[in-house]
Design a protein around this motif. Structure first.
Motif, mmCIF file in Angstrom:
data_model
loop_
_atom_site.group_PDB
_atom_site.id
_atom_site.type_symbol
_atom_site.label_atom_id
_atom_site.label_comp_id
_atom_site.label_asym_id
_atom_site.label_seq_id
_atom_site.Cartn_x
_atom_site.Cartn_y
_atom_site.Cartn_z
ATOM 1 N N PHE A 175 0.819 -1.218 0.000
ATOM 2 C CA PHE A 175 0.000 0.000 0.000
ATOM 3 C C PHE A 175 0.855 1.270 0.000
ATOM 4 O O PHE A 175 0.434 2.305 0.490
ATOM 5 C CB PHE A 175 -0.958 0.039 1.200
ATOM 6 C CG PHE A 175 -1.741 -1.218 1.414
ATOM 7 C CD1 PHE A 175 -2.298 -1.904 0.355
ATOM 8 C CD2 PHE A 175 -1.943 -1.704 2.701
ATOM 9 C CE1 PHE A 175 -3.029 -3.075 0.562
ATOM 10 C CE2 PHE A 175 -2.676 -2.862 2.916
ATOM 11 C CZ PHE A 175 -3.217 -3.553 1.848
ATOM 12 N N CYS A 180 -13.024 5.880 1.210
ATOM 13 C CA CYS A 180 -13.325 4.769 0.306
ATOM 14 C C CYS A 180 -14.725 4.961 -0.266
ATOM 15 O O CYS A 180 -15.706 5.001 0.480
ATOM 16 C CB CYS A 180 -13.231 3.437 1.053
ATOM 17 S SG CYS A 180 -13.734 2.019 0.049
ATOM 18 N N MET A 226 -11.080 3.644 5.404
ATOM 19 C CA MET A 226 -10.277 2.457 5.654
ATOM 20 C C MET A 226 -8.938 2.871 6.248
ATOM 21 O O MET A 226 -8.478 3.998 6.030
ATOM 22 C CB MET A 226 -10.007 1.695 4.355
ATOM 23 C CG MET A 226 -11.187 0.959 3.768
ATOM 24 S SD MET A 226 -10.683 0.056 2.274
ATOM 25 C CE MET A 226 -12.008 -1.135 2.168
ATOM 26 N N ARG A 281 -4.915 0.813 7.062
ATOM 27 C CA ARG A 281 -4.129 -0.293 6.490
ATOM 28 C C ARG A 281 -4.696 -1.652 6.889
ATOM 29 O O ARG A 281 -4.758 -2.582 6.088
ATOM 30 C CB ARG A 281 -2.665 -0.184 6.939
ATOM 31 C CG ARG A 281 -1.898 0.953 6.286
ATOM 32 C CD ARG A 281 -0.459 1.005 6.770
ATOM 33 N NE ARG A 281 0.269 2.099 6.131
ATOM 34 C CZ ARG A 281 0.891 1.996 4.961
ATOM 35 N NH1 ARG A 281 0.891 0.834 4.328
ATOM 36 N NH2 ARG A 281 1.519 3.031 4.441
ATOM 37 N N LEU A 288 -8.041 -2.407 5.043
ATOM 38 C CA LEU A 288 -7.786 -2.640 3.616
ATOM 39 C C LEU A 288 -7.217 -4.040 3.426
ATOM 40 O O LEU A 288 -7.609 -4.776 2.507
ATOM 41 C CB LEU A 288 -6.823 -1.588 3.069
ATOM 42 C CG LEU A 288 -6.475 -1.678 1.574
ATOM 43 C CD1 LEU A 288 -7.722 -1.725 0.704
ATOM 44 C CD2 LEU A 288 -5.583 -0.504 1.167
ATOM 45 N N GLN A 289 -6.313 -4.437 4.313
ATOM 46 C CA GLN A 289 -5.745 -5.786 4.251
ATOM 47 C C GLN A 289 -6.819 -6.831 4.529
ATOM 48 O O GLN A 289 -6.889 -7.872 3.853
ATOM 49 C CB GLN A 289 -4.602 -5.922 5.258
ATOM 50 C CG GLN A 289 -3.887 -7.268 5.215
ATOM 51 C CD GLN A 289 -3.166 -7.503 3.894
ATOM 52 O OE1 GLN A 289 -2.505 -6.615 3.371
ATOM 53 N NE2 GLN A 289 -3.302 -8.713 3.355
ATOM 54 N N THR A 335 -9.979 -6.536 3.953
ATOM 55 C CA THR A 335 -10.851 -6.585 2.782
ATOM 56 C C THR A 335 -10.247 -7.463 1.693
ATOM 57 O O THR A 335 -10.932 -8.281 1.072
ATOM 58 C CB THR A 335 -11.092 -5.156 2.233
ATOM 59 O OG1 THR A 335 -11.746 -4.380 3.239
ATOM 60 C CG2 THR A 335 -11.940 -5.185 0.979
ATOM 61 N N TYR A 378 -14.378 -1.746 6.832
ATOM 62 C CA TYR A 378 -14.023 -0.334 6.992
ATOM 63 C C TYR A 378 -13.565 -0.055 8.426
ATOM 64 O O TYR A 378 -13.621 -0.931 9.296
ATOM 65 C CB TYR A 378 -15.227 0.556 6.664
ATOM 66 C CG TYR A 378 -15.850 0.287 5.324
ATOM 67 C CD1 TYR A 378 -15.268 0.747 4.151
ATOM 68 C CD2 TYR A 378 -17.052 -0.427 5.220
ATOM 69 C CE1 TYR A 378 -15.844 0.511 2.909
ATOM 70 C CE2 TYR A 378 -17.636 -0.674 3.980
ATOM 71 C CZ TYR A 378 -17.033 -0.206 2.839
ATOM 72 O OH TYR A 378 -17.615 -0.436 1.620
ATOM 73 N N ILE A 426 -10.776 -3.740 -6.316
ATOM 74 C CA ILE A 426 -10.335 -2.620 -5.497
ATOM 75 C C ILE A 426 -9.447 -1.737 -6.359
ATOM 76 O O ILE A 426 -8.454 -2.210 -6.921
ATOM 77 C CB ILE A 426 -9.544 -3.086 -4.256
ATOM 78 C CG1 ILE A 426 -10.383 -4.055 -3.414
ATOM 79 C CG2 ILE A 426 -9.112 -1.884 -3.419
ATOM 80 C CD1 ILE A 426 -9.642 -4.615 -2.210
ATOM 81 N N TYR A 447 -7.753 2.508 -6.875
ATOM 82 C CA TYR A 447 -7.484 3.770 -6.186
ATOM 83 C C TYR A 447 -7.212 4.830 -7.239
ATOM 84 O O TYR A 447 -6.849 4.526 -8.387
ATOM 85 C CB TYR A 447 -6.336 3.643 -5.188
ATOM 86 C CG TYR A 447 -4.997 3.220 -5.748
ATOM 87 C CD1 TYR A 447 -4.049 4.174 -6.136
ATOM 88 C CD2 TYR A 447 -4.670 1.868 -5.871
ATOM 89 C CE1 TYR A 447 -2.811 3.793 -6.622
ATOM 90 C CE2 TYR A 447 -3.440 1.473 -6.368
ATOM 91 C CZ TYR A 447 -2.513 2.427 -6.749
ATOM 92 O OH TYR A 447 -1.292 2.050 -7.242
ATOM 93 N N ILE A 457 -9.830 5.338 -2.202
ATOM 94 C CA ILE A 457 -10.042 3.948 -2.613
ATOM 95 C C ILE A 457 -11.404 3.845 -3.287
ATOM 96 O O ILE A 457 -12.362 4.518 -2.897
ATOM 97 C CB ILE A 457 -10.001 2.995 -1.404
ATOM 98 C CG1 ILE A 457 -8.648 3.068 -0.687
ATOM 99 C CG2 ILE A 457 -10.310 1.552 -1.819
ATOM 100 C CD1 ILE A 457 -7.508 2.491 -1.478
#
Length: 211
Positions: free
Chosen positions: A2, A15, A31, A33, A36-37, A39, A47, A71, A73, A80
């Protein structure tokens, strides 16, 4: 990981969540880190709740889960974009999307439901309805009847409806052609659900053929 994502001083990044089938913007959340991981690993939107200061798996309690398809960005790395298959309502009010209010020169109006979704989105919404019938069967539902009967019955109906399209076209009857193609597309959508194929799969294949 990321490294391209620009988390703010609180470790958060906004997001935007979008329905992969209809293109509707469903909600805006945040989100970090960790979420996001999570997810990425779980395949479901997770979230960070700023108000509760905790990890928030969307739909964990309501059942309105968001299955993540892609996903993305943005060019600056500060937002995101989740493309999801939304089960049920995305908004806590019970609306499909959180963005159901519109600002006009006359004031604020509520646009309940998915107004403004036209064209191909009507087909995508029909697909979602079929998914809902599969997951939440209804008595006397023709869709549930087809899904219960299985692929052989569904394919038979697809064949019958394709023949009806041909017959209508040979008669040069535009209204009948429209009607029969609509029937055909519905039955194709039922077949796709039964086979685990999404319209996103079809659209991606069409895009490949352009290259």
């Amino acid at each position: 990981m990321f490294d391209d994502i620009k988390f703010d001083e609180r470790g958060l990044v906004p997001c935007v969540t979008q329905d992969v089938f209809t293109g509707e913007v469903l909600m805006l959340a945040y989100m970090n880190r960790e979420t996001l991981q999570m997810t990425l690993e779980s395949g479901y939107a997770t979230y960070f709740s700023r108000s509760r200061q905790e990890v928030w798996v969307k739909g964990k309690h309501s059942g309105n889960m968001q299955k993540v398809v892609k996903i993305k960005y943005d060019c600056d790395g500060d937002t995101i974009l989740l493309l999801v298959e939304q089960k049920g309502a995305a908004c806590h009010t019970g609306e499909k999307t959180c963005f159901f209010r519109e600002i006009t020169k006359d004031g604020v109006i509520e646009t309940k439901g998915a107004e403004g979704c036209v064209g191909a989105n009507a087909l995508l919404k029909d697909y979602q309805t079929i998914l809902d019938r599969r997951d939440n069967p209804k008595e006397d539902s023709y869709t549930n009847y087809l899904l219960t009967k299985g692929v052989e019955k569904i394919c038979k109906k697809v064949g019958e409806e394709s023949s009806e399209v041909i017959i209508a076209a040979m008669k040069h009857n535009k209204e009948e052609v429209i009607y029969e193609i609509s029937d055909f597309m519905y039955h194709i959508s039922v077949l796709m659900v039964e086979q685990g194929v999404t319209w996103n799969d079809i659209f991606e294949e069409i895009e490949k053929r352009r290259k």
